[in-house]
Design a protein around this motif. Sequence first.
Motif, PDB file in Angstrom:
ATOM      1  N   ALA A 334       0.824  -1.195   0.000  1.00  0.00           N
ATOM      2  CA  ALA A 334       0.000   0.000   0.000  1.00  0.00           C
ATOM      3  C   ALA A 334       0.865   1.254   0.000  1.00  0.00           C
ATOM      4  N   PHE A 335       0.519   2.212  -0.871  1.00  0.00           N
ATOM      5  CA  PHE A 335       1.111   3.550  -0.874  1.00  0.00           C
ATOM      6  C   PHE A 335       0.031   4.517  -0.406  1.00  0.00           C
ATOM      7  N   ASP A 336       0.361   5.379   0.538  1.00  0.00           N
ATOM      8  CA  ASP A 336      -0.616   6.328   1.073  1.00  0.00           C
ATOM      9  C   ASP A 336      -0.056   7.747   0.967  1.00  0.00           C
ATOM     10  N   GLU A 337      -0.492   8.491  -0.063  1.00  0.00           N
ATOM     11  CA  GLU A 337      -0.087   9.889  -0.275  1.00  0.00           C
ATOM     12  C   GLU A 337       1.435  10.046  -0.246  1.00  0.00           C
ATOM     13  N   GLY A 350       1.971  12.708  -4.049  1.00  0.00           N
ATOM     14  CA  GLY A 350       0.728  12.216  -3.476  1.00  0.00           C
ATOM     15  C   GLY A 350       0.210  10.930  -4.099  1.00  0.00           C
ATOM     16  N   SER A 352      -1.106   7.250  -4.200  1.00  0.00           N
ATOM     17  CA  SER A 352      -1.819   6.303  -3.317  1.00  0.00           C
ATOM     18  C   SER A 352      -2.387   5.163  -4.155  1.00  0.00           C
ATOM     19  N   GLY A 387       4.017  10.911   3.396  1.00  0.00           N
ATOM     20  CA  GLY A 387       3.223   9.722   3.152  1.00  0.00           C
ATOM     21  C   GLY A 387       3.863   8.460   3.700  1.00  0.00           C
TER      22      GLY A 387
END
Length: 589
Positions: A334-337, A350, A352, A387
């Motif tokens: 998972a990539f979050d921002e 950014g 996600s 992030g």
Amino acid sequence: MRRIVTMMLRVAGPYRDRFAASIRHSVIGSLAQAGAYASMLPILHELSRPQVEAAAAWRWFAVFAACYAVEAVYRCREIGFQYTEWTGVIESIRLRLGDRLRRMPLRELERRATGDLTTVVGGNVVNAALGVSAVALVFLQMVIVPVVLIAVFLVVDWRLGLTLAVVTLLAVPFVRQVQRISGSGFRRVDEADAAAASRIVEYVQGLPVFKATGQVGESSVRLRAALQEQTRHQAESQSRSALPALYAAAVVQLGVIAVAAVGTALVLGADLTAPILVAVVVGAVRFAEPLATATTLTAMFEITDAAIERVTEVLDVAPLDADPDARITRFDVAFDEVAFGYTGAPVLRGVSFAVPARSFTALVGPSGSGKTTVTRMLTRYADPDAGTVRIGGVDLRTVDPTEIYRHVSVVFQDVYLFGDTIRANIAMARPDATDAEVEAAARAANVHGFVERLPHGYDTRVGEIGGALSGGERQRISIARAILKDAPIVLLDEPTAALDAESEVAVQQAIDALVADRTVVVIAHRLSTVVGADQILVLEGGRIAERGRHAELLSARGRYARMWAAQTRARHWRVEAETAKVAGVEGGQ
């Protein structure tokens, strides 16, 4: 001196206590040596008296012998460290450098040229260890013996002591000038050495290109410029320090003459006996010896200083923070921002997305859109500027890169093989793998077929960087390595992009074996290879411009649809060109 000894104690690492002890031994030995010279004066004084007091003379002789005995004992201990621990210090420094390079952020590692690191781990380590084992100890002797002799001469006659003190003060500025010149000069020489080493590595690795462009031998502009710069700095460093060194040696020699002249005047004035004068002159010569060699030792000391500075510069690079107990137990991504940039230039903005375990995600987009940076963040190339990147719900900023690589296999477009056998290159993924396991991985990656045709089979050496093999063969070996590793997450940087059609088929079959039932993230340049992806992320300008399956993105008529149409037209052009070429040949016949 304090600064250098502090640095040396740090470089000594696990040998720190023994090096500190050797410094103490050197100080005691030097004091004992100076004491032996000093005890000669009362011995000669007693022997020159009209009525010799044998008991007093023997007492001073006992002091003389005891001083030499103490010097011998402590000098042996000091030399024992120099000769028995020197190689251990070198090994220790290199192991610590290797550990720091392993834990260094890849972004920081890539900033350093290969030749620069080769120079640090090679010559700089040897020079640093030389300082730990010898130079500092010799320097201590050079300082301690003259200081004690000045004190003794002041006791004998203040005029003799003052003469030696003045000589020292006159010589010190020249020695300091040599130190300043050598210090800056050797740092420049060291930098030029590193630059030349980098160009040599570049020249050897790029020799086919240099030959093709006529830039070999004297025509190799880049290498020749680096070597000329190296020679210039070496010559400047030597020539600029030569004159101050000569002045310092001349002052010291004149000092010996001055002491002899003052002593002679004292003898003529009946303030000093002739035997004492002989002892004073002998002491003055012993005093002059270390000062005369001070310039040479100073230059050696500055070489050591420059080497230690470069070694400690690498050791001082802050490693990536990690929780030693952090473990990855699930394999979703998972990539979050996530935001990230190189030297201030933003590359990801950014970003996600989520990649479920055992799914296939493709990254597509123009060059410079951030695709490779996304995969690098998954191996903790560097921590994001903003992030979070997670594997199995664990923030990678808390995970040691070694733990990450246990669960991630990476297949790059540009394959790096080591100058060893095919078997050894595959087994690097799991050094404890059996020959049967290596062969099974090779079969799954379509390696076994071409290996069977080689004269030495799996024991065939691949050449430097795999130069004895074709691009497709190298790629399949790298995939066999990844299959043997059996990691649950696979990152692919379009491994078929530079291959011909036949090699592409073989490599694609190997990839199919690799990615089965794994979490896969692939950078795709040929969109036809990712039609079946669970999700396709279209990156543009560091952002995700589109996402979805192949059919969904085509129907959206956006960036992906235009890329697909362009590649489809290009394929038709190639087919039509080949058809026309064949028709022309047949018509000519």
